[in-house]
Design a protein around this motif. Structure first.
Motif, PDB file in Angstrom:
ATOM      1  N   GLY A   1      71.834  10.321  31.464  1.00  0.00           N
ATOM      2  CA  GLY A   1      71.975  10.867  30.133  1.00  0.00           C
ATOM      3  C   GLY A   1      72.665  12.222  30.129  1.00  0.00           C
ATOM      4  N   LYS A   2      72.893  12.722  28.939  1.00  0.00           N
ATOM      5  CA  LYS A   2      73.491  14.036  28.734  1.00  0.00           C
ATOM      6  C   LYS A   2      72.519  14.895  27.932  1.00  0.00           C
ATOM      7  N   ALA A   3      72.717  16.190  28.010  1.00  0.00           N
ATOM      8  CA  ALA A   3      71.848  17.096  27.257  1.00  0.00           C
ATOM      9  C   ALA A   3      71.882  16.777  25.766  1.00  0.00           C
ATOM     10  N   GLN A   4      73.028  16.331  25.289  1.00  0.00           N
ATOM     11  CA  GLN A   4      73.165  16.017  23.864  1.00  0.00           C
ATOM     12  C   GLN A   4      72.297  14.824  23.465  1.00  0.00           C
ATOM     13  N   ASP A   5      72.030  13.903  24.407  1.00  0.00           N
ATOM     14  CA  ASP A   5      71.150  12.775  24.112  1.00  0.00           C
ATOM     15  C   ASP A   5      69.736  13.262  23.811  1.00  0.00           C
ATOM     16  N   VAL A   6      69.295  14.254  24.558  1.00  0.00           N
ATOM     17  CA  VAL A   6      67.965  14.826  24.343  1.00  0.00           C
ATOM     18  C   VAL A   6      67.950  15.625  23.045  1.00  0.00           C
ATOM     19  N   ALA A   7      69.003  16.406  22.822  1.00  0.00           N
ATOM     20  CA  ALA A   7      69.075  17.224  21.609  1.00  0.00           C
ATOM     21  C   ALA A   7      69.008  16.368  20.350  1.00  0.00           C
ATOM     22  N   ALA A   8      69.633  15.202  20.378  1.00  0.00           N
ATOM     23  CA  ALA A   8      69.617  14.327  19.204  1.00  0.00           C
ATOM     24  C   ALA A   8      68.202  13.887  18.856  1.00  0.00           C
ATOM     25  N   ALA A   9      67.395  13.608  19.880  1.00  0.00           N
ATOM     26  CA  ALA A   9      66.002  13.212  19.636  1.00  0.00           C
ATOM     27  C   ALA A   9      65.190  14.378  19.080  1.00  0.00           C
ATOM     28  N   VAL A  10      65.437  15.576  19.599  1.00  0.00           N
ATOM     29  CA  VAL A  10      64.743  16.765  19.095  1.00  0.00           C
ATOM     30  C   VAL A  10      65.081  16.995  17.626  1.00  0.00           C
ATOM     31  N   ILE A  11      66.342  16.885  17.299  1.00  0.00           N
ATOM     32  CA  ILE A  11      66.788  17.080  15.922  1.00  0.00           C
ATOM     33  C   ILE A  11      66.085  16.103  14.980  1.00  0.00           C
ATOM     34  N   PHE A  12      65.962  14.855  15.407  1.00  0.00           N
ATOM     35  CA  PHE A  12      65.287  13.870  14.553  1.00  0.00           C
ATOM     36  C   PHE A  12      63.830  14.241  14.324  1.00  0.00           C
ATOM     37  N   PHE A  13      63.100  14.568  15.389  1.00  0.00           N
ATOM     38  CA  PHE A  13      61.697  14.940  15.235  1.00  0.00           C
ATOM     39  C   PHE A  13      61.519  16.149  14.314  1.00  0.00           C
ATOM     40  N   ALA A  14      62.498  17.036  14.308  1.00  0.00           N
ATOM     41  CA  ALA A  14      62.409  18.242  13.478  1.00  0.00           C
ATOM     42  C   ALA A  14      62.807  18.002  12.024  1.00  0.00           C
ATOM     43  N   SER A  15      63.312  16.836  11.725  1.00  0.00           N
ATOM     44  CA  SER A  15      63.897  16.583  10.412  1.00  0.00           C
ATOM     45  C   SER A  15      62.857  16.199   9.365  1.00  0.00           C
ATOM     46  N   GLU A  16      63.273  16.243   8.108  1.00  0.00           N
ATOM     47  CA  GLU A  16      62.437  15.758   7.012  1.00  0.00           C
ATOM     48  C   GLU A  16      62.178  14.255   7.157  1.00  0.00           C
ATOM     49  N   GLN A  17      63.148  13.553   7.711  1.00  0.00           N
ATOM     50  CA  GLN A  17      63.013  12.105   7.840  1.00  0.00           C
ATOM     51  C   GLN A  17      61.872  11.706   8.774  1.00  0.00           C
ATOM     52  N   ALA A  18      61.431  12.633   9.622  1.00  0.00           N
ATOM     53  CA  ALA A  18      60.356  12.336  10.576  1.00  0.00           C
ATOM     54  C   ALA A  18      59.027  12.928  10.132  1.00  0.00           C
ATOM     55  N   ASN A  19      58.847  13.128   8.828  1.00  0.00           N
ATOM     56  CA  ASN A  19      57.670  13.879   8.372  1.00  0.00           C
ATOM     57  C   ASN A  19      56.360  13.112   8.486  1.00  0.00           C
ATOM     58  N   TRP A  20      56.389  11.819   8.816  1.00  0.00           N
ATOM     59  CA  TRP A  20      55.141  11.071   9.022  1.00  0.00           C
ATOM     60  C   TRP A  20      55.020  10.603  10.472  1.00  0.00           C
ATOM     61  N   ILE A  21      55.707  11.326  11.340  1.00  0.00           N
ATOM     62  CA  ILE A  21      55.643  11.036  12.776  1.00  0.00           C
ATOM     63  C   ILE A  21      55.087  12.269  13.471  1.00  0.00           C
ATOM     64  N   THR A  22      53.958  12.124  14.118  1.00  0.00           N
ATOM     65  CA  THR A  22      53.371  13.260  14.825  1.00  0.00           C
ATOM     66  C   THR A  22      52.483  12.763  15.956  1.00  0.00           C
ATOM     67  N   GLY A  23      52.333  13.599  16.970  1.00  0.00           N
ATOM     68  CA  GLY A  23      51.535  13.234  18.138  1.00  0.00           C
ATOM     69  C   GLY A  23      52.195  12.209  19.034  1.00  0.00           C
ATOM     70  N   GLN A  24      53.519  12.090  18.950  1.00  0.00           N
ATOM     71  CA  GLN A  24      54.231  11.060  19.682  1.00  0.00           C
ATOM     72  C   GLN A  24      55.052  11.630  20.837  1.00  0.00           C
ATOM     73  N   VAL A  25      55.313  10.765  21.813  1.00  0.00           N
ATOM     74  CA  VAL A  25      56.175  11.122  22.934  1.00  0.00           C
ATOM     75  C   VAL A  25      57.297  10.087  23.003  1.00  0.00           C
ATOM     76  N   LEU A  26      58.520  10.542  22.909  1.00  0.00           N
ATOM     77  CA  LEU A  26      59.684   9.661  22.936  1.00  0.00           C
ATOM     78  C   LEU A  26      60.410   9.801  24.260  1.00  0.00           C
ATOM     79  N   SER A  27      60.463   8.735  25.038  1.00  0.00           N
ATOM     80  CA  SER A  27      61.215   8.747  26.292  1.00  0.00           C
ATOM     81  C   SER A  27      62.697   8.625  25.984  1.00  0.00           C
ATOM     82  N   VAL A  28      63.474   9.577  26.487  1.00  0.00           N
ATOM     83  CA  VAL A  28      64.929   9.535  26.366  1.00  0.00           C
ATOM     84  C   VAL A  28      65.452   9.479  27.790  1.00  0.00           C
ATOM     85  N   ASP A  29      65.514   8.272  28.331  1.00  0.00           N
ATOM     86  CA  ASP A  29      65.761   8.117  29.772  1.00  0.00           C
ATOM     87  C   ASP A  29      66.660   6.944  30.125  1.00  0.00           C
ATOM     88  N   GLY A  30      67.341   6.395  29.118  1.00  0.00           N
ATOM     89  CA  GLY A  30      68.244   5.286  29.407  1.00  0.00           C
ATOM     90  C   GLY A  30      67.541   3.980  29.679  1.00  0.00           C
TER      91      GLY A  30
END
Length: 250
Positions: free
Chosen positions: A218-247
């Motif tokens: 992967g690339k650093a940008q792949d991880v950043a994209a997941a972080v951006i999603f978790f921080a977004s309004e669209q993810a406001n009912w997602i919490t306590g989760q762990v997302l593997s970004v590992d290909g």
């Protein structure tokens, strides 16, 4: 999906290089006011390059983390998002069990775990008052299974980061604050991970890539994209989760 952070204030820890830098760039491009913190003085140059604010801080220290958060609040009047990517192996490689000392164990835990705890502790009260906040912690695949680094302290610290993130969610979700973690696989994004990659040799590198469903690192940008999603309004009912970004690791 158009994700924007106009008017939001973001603190990115571990922002001098690698994954933290990529996260900061994504938030900047999405309109956020970005502050970068790192123990590495290079964070000042990185921040200047990104048009962000840089802070040289040892985040393993409670008082230093609190002072940083208070400084940002005094300057901006708010702090909305913590994107916490500080950590790593702290210069250690192939440390056997009998090579663990109180000093090297504490240093790795300080960088990876305590840096998260102290920043959240300092920022959470203002997020609670606002009724909104996002905490996104970059953990690691080493927080879910044994680590490719072979370092006991790193694996233990990342497992602890995952547990801390889940516990934070329990206490903070009622205030409109979500807490989630992104667990990357090996990302060749800084000198330390590059040394780790080169230490494997050609055969082991090939076996590692072949174990990934994507057949690529992967690339650093792949991880950043997941972080951006978790921080977004669209993810406001997602919490306590762990997302593997590992290909897709088999």
């Amino acid at each position: 999906m158009d994700i924007r952070f106009d008017g939001r204030v973001v603190l990115v820890s571990g922002g001098a290089q690698g994954i933290g830098r990529a996260i900061a760039a994504e938030f900047r491009d999405a309109g956020a006011c970005v502050h970068l913190a790192d123990i590495d003085p290079a964070v000042i140059e990185t921040a200047a390059t990104l048009g962000a604010h840089g802070h040289v801080v040892d985040l393993s220290k409670r008082a230093a983390s609190a002072a940083l958060v208070n400084d940002i609040i005094a300057r901006e009047g708010r702090i909305d998002i913590l994107a916490l990517a500080a950590g790593g192996v702290c210069g250690e490689t192939s440390l056997p069990l009998d090579g663990i000392t109180e000093e090297n164990w504490s240093r790795i835990f300080g960088a990876n775990l305590e840096s998260v705890l102290w920043l959240v502790q300092a920022a959470a009260p203002l997020m609670q008052q606002a009724g909104w906040g996002r905490i996104v912690v970059v953990s690691s695949g080493a927080g879910l299974r044994p680590s490719l680094t072979g370092l006991h302290a790193y694996t233990a610290a990342k497992h602890a980061v995952v547990g801390l993130t889940k516990q934070l969610s329990v206490g903070l979700a009622r205030y409109g604050i979500t807490a989630n973690s992104v667990a990357p696989g090996l990302i060749r994004s800084n000198p330390t991970t590059e040394r780790q990659w080169q230490s494997y040799g050609e055969d082991e590198q090939g076996r590692l890539v072949d174990s990934l469903h994507t057949r690529r690192l992967g690339k650093a940008q792949d991880v950043a994209a997941a972080v951006i999603f978790f921080a977004s309004e669209q993810a406001n009912w997602i919490t306590g989760q762990v997302l593997s970004v590992d290909g897709g690791r088999s």
